[in-house]
Write an enzyme that holds these catalytic residues in place. Structure first.
Site, PDB file in Angstrom:
ATOM      1  N   GLY A  14       3.885   5.394  -1.201  1.00 20.97           N
ATOM      2  CA  GLY A  14       4.239   5.389  -2.777  1.00 20.97           C
ATOM      3  C   GLY A  14       4.874   4.183  -3.235  1.00 20.97           C
ATOM      4  O   GLY A  14       5.649   4.258  -4.088  1.00 20.97           O
ATOM      5  N   SER A  15       4.642   3.050  -2.659  1.00 24.13           N
ATOM      6  CA  SER A  15       5.383   1.742  -3.110  1.00 24.13           C
ATOM      7  C   SER A  15       4.594   1.457  -4.604  1.00 24.13           C
ATOM      8  O   SER A  15       5.176   1.114  -5.502  1.00 24.13           O
ATOM      9  CB  SER A  15       5.094   0.728  -2.165  1.00 24.13           C
ATOM     10  OG  SER A  15       4.028   0.093  -1.845  1.00 24.13           O
ATOM     11  N   ASN A  16       3.275   1.711  -4.532  1.00 18.01           N
ATOM     12  CA  ASN A  16       2.546   1.409  -6.038  1.00 18.01           C
ATOM     13  C   ASN A  16       3.004   2.534  -7.014  1.00 18.01           C
ATOM     14  O   ASN A  16       3.677   2.115  -8.279  1.00 18.01           O
ATOM     15  CB  ASN A  16       1.216   1.449  -6.068  1.00 18.01           C
ATOM     16  CG  ASN A  16       0.673  -0.024  -5.418  1.00 18.01           C
ATOM     17  OD1 ASN A  16       0.568  -0.977  -6.082  1.00 18.01           O
ATOM     18  ND2 ASN A  16       0.062  -0.128  -4.160  1.00 18.01           N
ATOM     19  N   HIS A 112      -6.932  -1.446  -5.249  1.00 13.34           N
ATOM     20  CA  HIS A 112      -7.404  -1.597  -3.992  1.00 13.34           C
ATOM     21  C   HIS A 112      -6.956  -3.066  -3.433  1.00 13.34           C
ATOM     22  O   HIS A 112      -6.976  -4.161  -4.061  1.00 13.34           O
ATOM     23  CB  HIS A 112      -9.063  -1.630  -3.957  1.00 13.34           C
ATOM     24  CG  HIS A 112      -9.704  -2.005  -2.839  1.00 13.34           C
ATOM     25  ND1 HIS A 112      -9.998  -1.123  -1.745  1.00 13.34           N
ATOM     26  CD2 HIS A 112     -10.085  -3.072  -2.173  1.00 13.34           C
ATOM     27  CE1 HIS A 112     -10.388  -1.751  -0.652  1.00 13.34           C
ATOM     28  NE2 HIS A 112     -10.805  -2.954  -0.697  1.00 13.34           N
ATOM     29  N   GLU A 177       0.372  -6.366  -5.931  1.00  6.96           N
ATOM     30  CA  GLU A 177      -0.339  -4.817  -6.532  1.00  6.96           C
ATOM     31  C   GLU A 177       0.963  -4.222  -7.327  1.00  6.96           C
ATOM     32  O   GLU A 177       0.537  -3.688  -8.400  1.00  6.96           O
ATOM     33  CB  GLU A 177      -0.222  -3.968  -5.072  1.00  6.96           C
ATOM     34  CG  GLU A 177      -1.741  -4.437  -4.304  1.00  6.96           C
ATOM     35  CD  GLU A 177      -1.790  -3.357  -3.112  1.00  6.96           C
ATOM     36  OE1 GLU A 177      -1.604  -2.243  -3.303  1.00  6.96           O
ATOM     37  OE2 GLU A 177      -2.115  -3.933  -2.136  1.00  6.96           O
TER      38      GLU A 177
HETATM   39  C1  GRF Z   1      -1.912  -0.124  -1.079  1.00  5.32           C
HETATM   40  O1  GRF Z   1      -2.333  -1.172  -0.337  1.00  5.32           O
HETATM   41  C2  GRF Z   1      -3.283   0.184  -2.005  1.00  5.32           C
HETATM   42  O2  GRF Z   1      -3.786  -1.155  -2.579  1.00  5.32           O
HETATM   43  C3  GRF Z   1      -4.204   0.996  -1.108  1.00  5.32           C
HETATM   44  O3  GRF Z   1      -3.359   1.769  -0.368  1.00  5.32           O
HETATM   45  C4  GRF Z   1      -2.072   1.316  -0.178  1.00  5.32           C
HETATM   46  C5  GRF Z   1      -1.049   2.273  -0.955  1.00  5.32           C
HETATM   47  O4  GRF Z   1       0.138   1.682  -0.608  1.00  5.32           O
HETATM   48  N1  GRF Z   1      -5.188   1.580  -1.990  1.00  5.32           N
HETATM   49  P1  GRF Z   1       1.443   2.626  -1.285  1.00  5.32           P
HETATM   50  O5  GRF Z   1       1.376   3.948  -0.949  1.00  5.32           O
HETATM   51  O6  GRF Z   1       1.297   2.498  -2.930  1.00  5.32           O
HETATM   52  O7  GRF Z   1       2.876   2.005  -0.843  1.00  5.32           O
END
Ligand code: GRF
Length: 217
Positions: A14-16, A112, A177
């Site tokens: 869940g870093s995004n 992505h 991202e």
């Molecule tokens: C990210 O690299 C995103 O682009 C891909 O999955 C990964 C998720 O990372 N779809 P996080 O869970 O958001 O850290």
């Protein structure tokens, strides 16, 4: 002005999601997280949500063996209950069916880790290195039923360096991202991103950057 209610679908670290939580913490950000939904009870992202005081829920695909539609209907119900207006996939590792994608058409986005349409699917950093590309990056796009397809909202390009391994390159991409996901949500929430056929038109977008060459001359 009312803030756009977003639902974030996760499966893991869940870093995004964290980048979206942090963006939404700013009083002038035009969106708020109404629900974090995970298909895995042990996803670290759920802890991030709890820490930020954001509602979290689990709908496990394992509770619906062999019945993808029932699993997706359960997710759909939770998102609607929470008043979600835009669904953001953020490391959600289940392929969604055309049924779900149609329910949320043009209200469902994904991030992505490649410059789409290059390197759809998994292991994008390894494949970018093997292909010898000089630029790699990440893409936020509207979701269509085909995997990693759909109108592109924002992309970030990063240089590939001679010293890179997949890990170093992946870290550089991940950093981008975290910048472009909130930016894409902002564009949508402000009504500045319009889907026209297969592309997204951004109102008021003026290119201001010169071209970047790698390796530098
Ligand atoms: C990210 O690299 C995103 O682009 C891909 O999955 C990964 C998720 O990372 N779809 P996080 O869970 O958001 O850290």
């Amino acid at each position: 002005m009312a803030r756009l209610k977003i639902g974030v679908l996760i499966s893991g670290r869940g870093s995004n999601l964290q980048a979206l939580i942090d963006a939404c913490a700013a009083p002038d950000f035009p969106a708020e997280i109404a629900l974090v939904l995970s298909n895995k009870a042990d996803a670290f992202g759920l802890e991030r949500a709890a820490k930020a005081g954001v509602p979290g829920a689990v709908v496990s695909h394992r509770d619906f063996p062999g019945d993808k539609q029932a699993f997706e209907q359960a997710m759909d119900a939770k998102l609607r209950e929470a008043g979600v207006e835009l669904v953001c996939l953020a490391g959600f590792m289940r392929l969604l069916s055309p049924w779900f994608v149609e329910q949320w058409r043009d209200r469902l986005i994904n991030i992505h880790p490649s410059l789409l349409p290059s390197f759809k699917g998994l292991d994008t950093h390894e494949r970018a290195l093997a292909a010898g590309v000089r630029f790699h990056g990440c893409t936020v796009h509207y979701v269509r039923p085909e995997m990693d397809e759909g109108p592109i909202i924002v992309q970030a390009a990063v240089p590939v360096l001679p010293s890179d391994d997949a890990h170093a390159l992946g870290d550089r991409v991940l950093d981008s991202e975290h910048r472009i996901y909130p930016q894409a949500v902002r564009l949508i929430a402000e009504g500045r991103a319009r889907v026209e056929g297969d592309v997204v038109v951004i109102d008021g977008a003026v290119p201001t950057q010169p071209s970047v060459i790698n390796p530098p001359a």
